[in-house]
Design an enzyme around this catalytic site. Structure first.
Site: not given
Length: 296
Positions: A106-107, A109, A173
Protein backbone atom coordinates in the site's frame (compact mmCIF):
# COMPACT_ATOMS: atom_id res chain seq x y z
CA UNK A 1 34.72 7.57 9.00
CA UNK A 2 32.37 9.11 11.65
CA UNK A 3 30.02 6.55 13.13
CA UNK A 4 26.78 8.20 11.97
CA UNK A 5 28.06 8.31 8.39
CA UNK A 6 28.88 4.62 8.57
CA UNK A 7 25.33 3.92 9.73
CA UNK A 8 23.91 6.03 6.93
CA UNK A 9 25.96 4.10 4.39
CA UNK A 10 24.74 0.80 5.83
CA UNK A 11 21.14 2.03 5.54
CA UNK A 12 21.65 3.17 1.95
CA UNK A 13 23.02 -0.20 0.90
CA UNK A 14 20.55 -2.15 3.01
CA UNK A 15 19.53 -5.41 1.38
CA UNK A 16 15.89 -6.37 1.00
CA UNK A 17 14.65 -8.95 3.49
CA UNK A 18 12.15 -10.17 0.91
CA UNK A 19 11.10 -9.35 -2.66
CA UNK A 20 7.63 -9.86 -4.16
CA UNK A 21 7.11 -12.48 -6.92
CA UNK A 22 7.34 -9.86 -9.69
CA UNK A 23 10.60 -8.41 -8.35
CA UNK A 24 9.09 -4.92 -8.24
CA UNK A 25 8.68 -4.46 -4.47
CA UNK A 26 11.38 -5.00 -1.87
CA UNK A 27 10.77 -5.27 1.86
CA UNK A 28 13.13 -3.92 4.53
CA UNK A 29 13.24 -5.27 8.08
CA UNK A 30 12.07 -2.14 9.88
CA UNK A 31 8.47 -2.02 11.00
CA UNK A 32 6.10 0.88 10.35
CA UNK A 33 3.43 -0.72 12.53
CA UNK A 34 2.32 -3.97 14.09
CA UNK A 35 -1.04 -5.45 15.08
CA UNK A 36 -2.50 -8.71 16.31
CA UNK A 37 -2.39 -10.44 12.93
CA UNK A 38 -0.58 -7.99 10.67
CA UNK A 39 2.86 -6.43 10.49
CA UNK A 40 3.59 -3.42 8.29
CA UNK A 41 7.14 -3.00 6.99
CA UNK A 42 8.95 -0.21 5.19
CA UNK A 43 9.36 -1.19 1.56
CA UNK A 44 10.40 0.19 -1.82
CA UNK A 45 8.75 0.21 -5.24
CA UNK A 46 11.73 -0.18 -7.58
CA UNK A 47 9.65 0.51 -10.68
CA UNK A 48 8.30 3.89 -9.54
CA UNK A 49 11.18 4.75 -7.19
CA UNK A 50 8.89 5.43 -4.23
CA UNK A 51 8.65 4.18 -0.65
CA UNK A 52 5.65 1.97 0.09
CA UNK A 53 4.27 -0.15 2.94
CA UNK A 54 4.48 -3.94 2.86
CA UNK A 55 1.56 -5.39 4.87
CA UNK A 56 2.06 -8.99 5.93
CA UNK A 57 -0.56 -11.25 7.52
CA UNK A 58 0.76 -14.49 9.02
CA UNK A 59 -1.79 -17.07 7.94
CA UNK A 60 -0.80 -19.69 10.52
CA UNK A 61 -3.05 -17.75 12.92
CA UNK A 62 -5.94 -18.79 10.65
CA UNK A 63 -4.59 -22.22 9.66
CA UNK A 64 -7.64 -24.06 10.97
CA UNK A 65 -10.00 -21.83 8.98
CA UNK A 66 -9.41 -22.04 5.20
CA UNK A 67 -12.74 -20.28 4.56
CA UNK A 68 -11.52 -17.23 6.48
CA UNK A 69 -8.20 -17.28 4.60
CA UNK A 70 -10.02 -17.26 1.25
CA UNK A 71 -12.28 -14.48 2.47
CA UNK A 72 -9.29 -12.40 3.59
CA UNK A 73 -7.67 -12.91 0.20
CA UNK A 74 -10.80 -11.86 -1.70
CA UNK A 75 -11.31 -8.83 0.56
CA UNK A 76 -7.74 -7.62 0.12
CA UNK A 77 -7.99 -8.19 -3.65
CA UNK A 78 -11.06 -5.95 -3.63
CA UNK A 79 -8.87 -3.18 -2.14
CA UNK A 80 -6.91 -3.07 -5.38
CA UNK A 81 -10.04 -2.03 -7.25
CA UNK A 82 -10.82 0.93 -4.96
CA UNK A 83 -10.11 4.30 -6.56
CA UNK A 84 -10.65 7.27 -4.27
CA UNK A 85 -8.13 9.87 -3.22
CA UNK A 86 -9.18 9.57 0.43
CA UNK A 87 -8.58 5.81 0.55
CA UNK A 88 -5.05 4.37 0.85
CA UNK A 89 -4.01 2.93 -2.52
CA UNK A 90 -3.32 -0.81 -2.70
CA UNK A 91 -0.79 -1.67 -5.43
CA UNK A 92 -0.41 -5.42 -5.23
CA UNK A 93 -1.75 -8.50 -3.40
CA UNK A 94 -0.43 -12.04 -3.28
CA UNK A 95 -0.39 -15.16 -1.10
CA UNK A 96 3.01 -16.64 -0.31
CA UNK A 97 2.45 -20.37 0.21
CA UNK A 98 6.06 -21.04 1.16
CA UNK A 99 6.08 -18.50 4.00
CA UNK A 100 2.34 -18.96 4.66
CA UNK A 101 1.66 -15.22 4.48
CA UNK A 102 -0.81 -12.93 2.76
CA UNK A 103 0.96 -9.80 1.51
CA UNK A 104 -0.27 -6.52 0.11
CA UNK A 105 1.56 -3.35 -0.85
CA UNK A 106 0.00 0.00 0.00
CA UNK A 107 1.00 3.64 -0.27
CA UNK A 108 2.68 5.44 2.63
CA UNK A 109 1.53 8.83 3.91
CA UNK A 110 4.34 11.24 4.75
CA UNK A 111 3.16 12.22 8.24
CA UNK A 112 1.93 8.89 9.61
CA UNK A 113 -1.42 8.49 11.34
CA UNK A 114 -3.78 11.22 12.45
CA UNK A 115 -3.55 10.34 16.16
CA UNK A 116 0.22 10.88 16.29
CA UNK A 117 0.04 13.90 13.98
CA UNK A 118 -2.57 15.58 16.19
CA UNK A 119 -0.38 14.98 19.27
CA UNK A 120 2.57 16.60 17.50
CA UNK A 121 0.52 19.63 16.46
CA UNK A 122 -1.59 20.74 19.40
CA UNK A 123 -2.74 24.04 17.89
CA UNK A 124 -5.06 23.18 15.02
CA UNK A 125 -7.98 25.39 13.99
CA UNK A 126 -11.51 24.05 13.94
CA UNK A 127 -11.55 24.80 10.22
CA UNK A 128 -8.59 22.44 9.68
CA UNK A 129 -10.29 19.70 11.75
CA UNK A 130 -13.41 20.15 9.62
CA UNK A 131 -11.32 19.79 6.44
CA UNK A 132 -9.86 16.50 7.69
CA UNK A 133 -13.29 15.29 8.78
CA UNK A 134 -14.85 16.14 5.43
CA UNK A 135 -12.17 14.17 3.59
CA UNK A 136 -12.79 11.13 5.82
CA UNK A 137 -16.53 11.39 5.06
CA UNK A 138 -15.89 11.57 1.30
CA UNK A 139 -13.87 8.35 1.66
CA UNK A 140 -16.64 6.71 3.72
CA UNK A 141 -19.30 7.80 1.22
CA UNK A 142 -17.28 6.09 -1.51
CA UNK A 143 -16.99 2.85 0.50
CA UNK A 144 -20.63 2.82 1.60
CA UNK A 145 -22.03 3.47 -1.89
CA UNK A 146 -19.64 0.96 -3.48
CA UNK A 147 -21.15 -2.16 -5.05
CA UNK A 148 -20.89 -4.24 -2.90
CA UNK A 149 -21.13 -1.93 0.10
CA UNK A 150 -17.87 -1.88 2.05
CA UNK A 151 -17.88 -1.37 5.81
CA UNK A 152 -14.57 -0.44 7.39
CA UNK A 153 -15.56 -1.67 10.89
CA UNK A 154 -12.41 -0.41 12.60
CA UNK A 155 -12.18 3.28 11.78
CA UNK A 156 -10.15 5.22 14.35
CA UNK A 157 -7.48 7.95 14.37
CA UNK A 158 -4.63 5.42 14.22
CA UNK A 159 -5.72 4.14 10.81
CA UNK A 160 -6.54 7.47 9.22
CA UNK A 161 -3.29 8.66 7.65
CA UNK A 162 -2.13 12.12 6.64
CA UNK A 163 0.12 13.84 4.14
CA UNK A 164 0.79 16.82 6.40
CA UNK A 165 2.46 18.95 3.74
CA UNK A 166 -0.83 19.21 1.79
CA UNK A 167 -3.29 18.50 4.62
CA UNK A 168 -4.69 15.42 2.88
CA UNK A 169 -6.06 12.53 4.91
CA UNK A 170 -6.66 8.96 3.77
CA UNK A 171 -8.51 6.02 5.31
CA UNK A 172 -6.30 2.96 5.70
CA UNK A 173 -6.32 -0.52 7.25
CA UNK A 174 -9.15 -1.71 5.06
CA UNK A 175 -7.73 -5.21 4.85
CA UNK A 176 -10.26 -6.56 7.32
CA UNK A 177 -13.31 -4.60 6.22
CA UNK A 178 -16.52 -6.56 5.91
CA UNK A 179 -17.80 -6.72 2.38
CA UNK A 180 -21.53 -6.73 2.61
CA UNK A 181 -23.86 -8.03 -0.06
CA UNK A 182 -27.54 -7.43 -0.60
CA UNK A 183 -28.47 -8.51 2.93
CA UNK A 184 -26.74 -5.31 4.11
CA UNK A 185 -25.90 -6.79 7.48
CA UNK A 186 -22.62 -8.28 8.61
CA UNK A 187 -22.00 -10.83 11.32
CA UNK A 188 -18.66 -10.74 13.05
CA UNK A 189 -17.04 -8.60 15.71
CA UNK A 190 -13.83 -6.84 14.82
CA UNK A 191 -12.75 -3.43 15.93
CA UNK A 192 -11.34 -1.10 18.57
CA UNK A 193 -13.64 -1.10 21.64
CA UNK A 194 -13.55 2.67 22.24
CA UNK A 195 -14.79 3.29 18.71
CA UNK A 196 -17.20 0.40 18.26
CA UNK A 197 -20.89 1.20 17.86
CA UNK A 198 -23.21 -0.62 20.31
CA UNK A 199 -24.77 -2.75 17.56
CA UNK A 200 -21.33 -4.10 16.56
CA UNK A 201 -21.39 -6.08 19.81
CA UNK A 202 -24.76 -7.52 18.77
CA UNK A 203 -23.14 -8.74 15.53
CA UNK A 204 -26.01 -7.35 13.49
CA UNK A 205 -25.08 -4.08 11.89
CA UNK A 206 -24.81 -2.00 8.73
CA UNK A 207 -22.36 0.58 7.37
CA UNK A 208 -23.76 2.99 9.99
CA UNK A 209 -21.17 1.58 12.45
CA UNK A 210 -18.56 3.57 10.52
CA UNK A 211 -20.50 6.80 11.11
CA UNK A 212 -20.43 6.14 14.88
CA UNK A 213 -16.67 5.48 14.71
CA UNK A 214 -16.21 8.65 12.64
CA UNK A 215 -17.97 10.62 15.40
CA UNK A 216 -15.52 9.17 17.94
CA UNK A 217 -12.61 10.12 15.63
CA UNK A 218 -13.82 13.71 15.50
CA UNK A 219 -14.22 13.71 19.30
CA UNK A 220 -10.59 12.56 19.63
CA UNK A 221 -9.41 15.17 17.12
CA UNK A 222 -11.15 17.95 19.07
CA UNK A 223 -10.28 16.86 22.64
CA UNK A 224 -6.96 15.06 21.91
CA UNK A 225 -8.25 12.33 24.21
CA UNK A 226 -9.10 8.76 23.25
CA UNK A 227 -12.82 8.21 23.97
CA UNK A 228 -13.58 6.29 27.19
CA UNK A 229 -10.03 6.84 28.49
CA UNK A 230 -11.71 7.01 31.92
CA UNK A 231 -12.25 3.22 31.66
CA UNK A 232 -9.42 0.89 32.64
CA UNK A 233 -10.76 -2.25 30.97
CA UNK A 234 -12.53 -3.37 27.80
CA UNK A 235 -15.35 -4.77 29.95
CA UNK A 236 -16.06 -1.31 31.38
CA UNK A 237 -16.04 0.26 27.92
CA UNK A 238 -18.40 -2.48 26.68
CA UNK A 239 -20.79 -1.83 29.56
CA UNK A 240 -20.87 1.93 28.93
CA UNK A 241 -21.26 1.59 25.16
CA UNK A 242 -24.03 -1.01 25.32
CA UNK A 243 -25.98 0.91 27.98
CA UNK A 244 -25.72 4.17 26.03
CA UNK A 245 -23.31 6.00 28.37
CA UNK A 246 -21.33 8.50 26.27
CA UNK A 247 -17.58 9.08 26.83
CA UNK A 248 -16.58 11.73 29.38
CA UNK A 249 -14.62 13.55 26.66
CA UNK A 250 -17.97 14.66 25.23
CA UNK A 251 -18.51 16.73 28.40
CA UNK A 252 -15.31 18.70 27.82
CA UNK A 253 -15.68 22.34 26.92
CA UNK A 254 -16.17 22.57 23.17
CA UNK A 255 -18.08 24.52 20.57
CA UNK A 256 -21.81 23.59 20.88
CA UNK A 257 -21.96 23.16 17.08
CA UNK A 258 -19.15 20.58 17.21
CA UNK A 259 -20.76 18.73 20.11
CA UNK A 260 -24.15 18.61 18.34
CA UNK A 261 -22.51 17.28 15.16
CA UNK A 262 -20.63 14.53 17.06
CA UNK A 263 -23.86 13.55 18.87
CA UNK A 264 -25.62 13.10 15.50
CA UNK A 265 -22.95 10.56 14.58
CA UNK A 266 -23.36 8.71 17.91
CA UNK A 267 -27.17 8.47 17.69
CA UNK A 268 -29.11 5.20 17.48
CA UNK A 269 -28.33 3.36 14.20
CA UNK A 270 -31.60 4.29 12.46
CA UNK A 271 -31.25 7.93 13.50
CA UNK A 272 -27.64 8.24 12.34
CA UNK A 273 -27.13 10.28 9.16
CA UNK A 274 -25.31 8.65 6.24
CA UNK A 275 -21.92 9.94 5.07
CA UNK A 276 -23.73 11.65 2.17
CA UNK A 277 -26.14 13.36 4.59
CA UNK A 278 -23.30 14.52 6.86
CA UNK A 279 -21.41 16.03 3.91
CA UNK A 280 -24.44 18.29 3.32
CA UNK A 281 -24.55 19.36 6.98
CA UNK A 282 -24.17 23.12 7.71
CA UNK A 283 -21.23 22.05 9.95
CA UNK A 284 -19.11 22.05 6.77
CA UNK A 285 -20.42 25.34 5.35
CA UNK A 286 -17.05 27.09 5.84
CA UNK A 287 -15.17 24.27 4.09
CA UNK A 288 -15.67 24.47 0.33
CA UNK A 289 -15.26 21.44 -1.90
CA UNK A 290 -12.20 23.11 -3.40
CA UNK A 291 -10.57 23.31 0.05
CA UNK A 292 -11.14 19.61 0.57
CA UNK A 293 -9.32 18.94 -2.68
CA UNK A 294 -5.63 18.38 -1.91
CA UNK A 295 -3.21 20.64 -3.72
CA UNK A 296 0.01 19.57 -5.32
Amino acid sequence: MPEENANTTDRETEAFAEVDPTGRFGRYNDLLGSGAVKKVYRAFDQEEGIEVAWNQVRLRKFSDDPVLINRLLSEVKLLRTLKNKYIIVCYSVWKDDERNTLNFITEVCTSGNLRDYRKRHRHVSMKALKKWSKQVLVGLEYLHTHEPCIIHRDLNCSNIFINGNIGQVKIGDLGFAAIVGKSHAAHSILGTPEYMAPELYEEDYTEMVDIYSFGMCLLEMVTMEIPYSECDSVAKIYKKVTTGVKPQALNKEMDPEVKAFIEKCLAQPRARPSASDLLKDPFFSEVSDEETEPTG
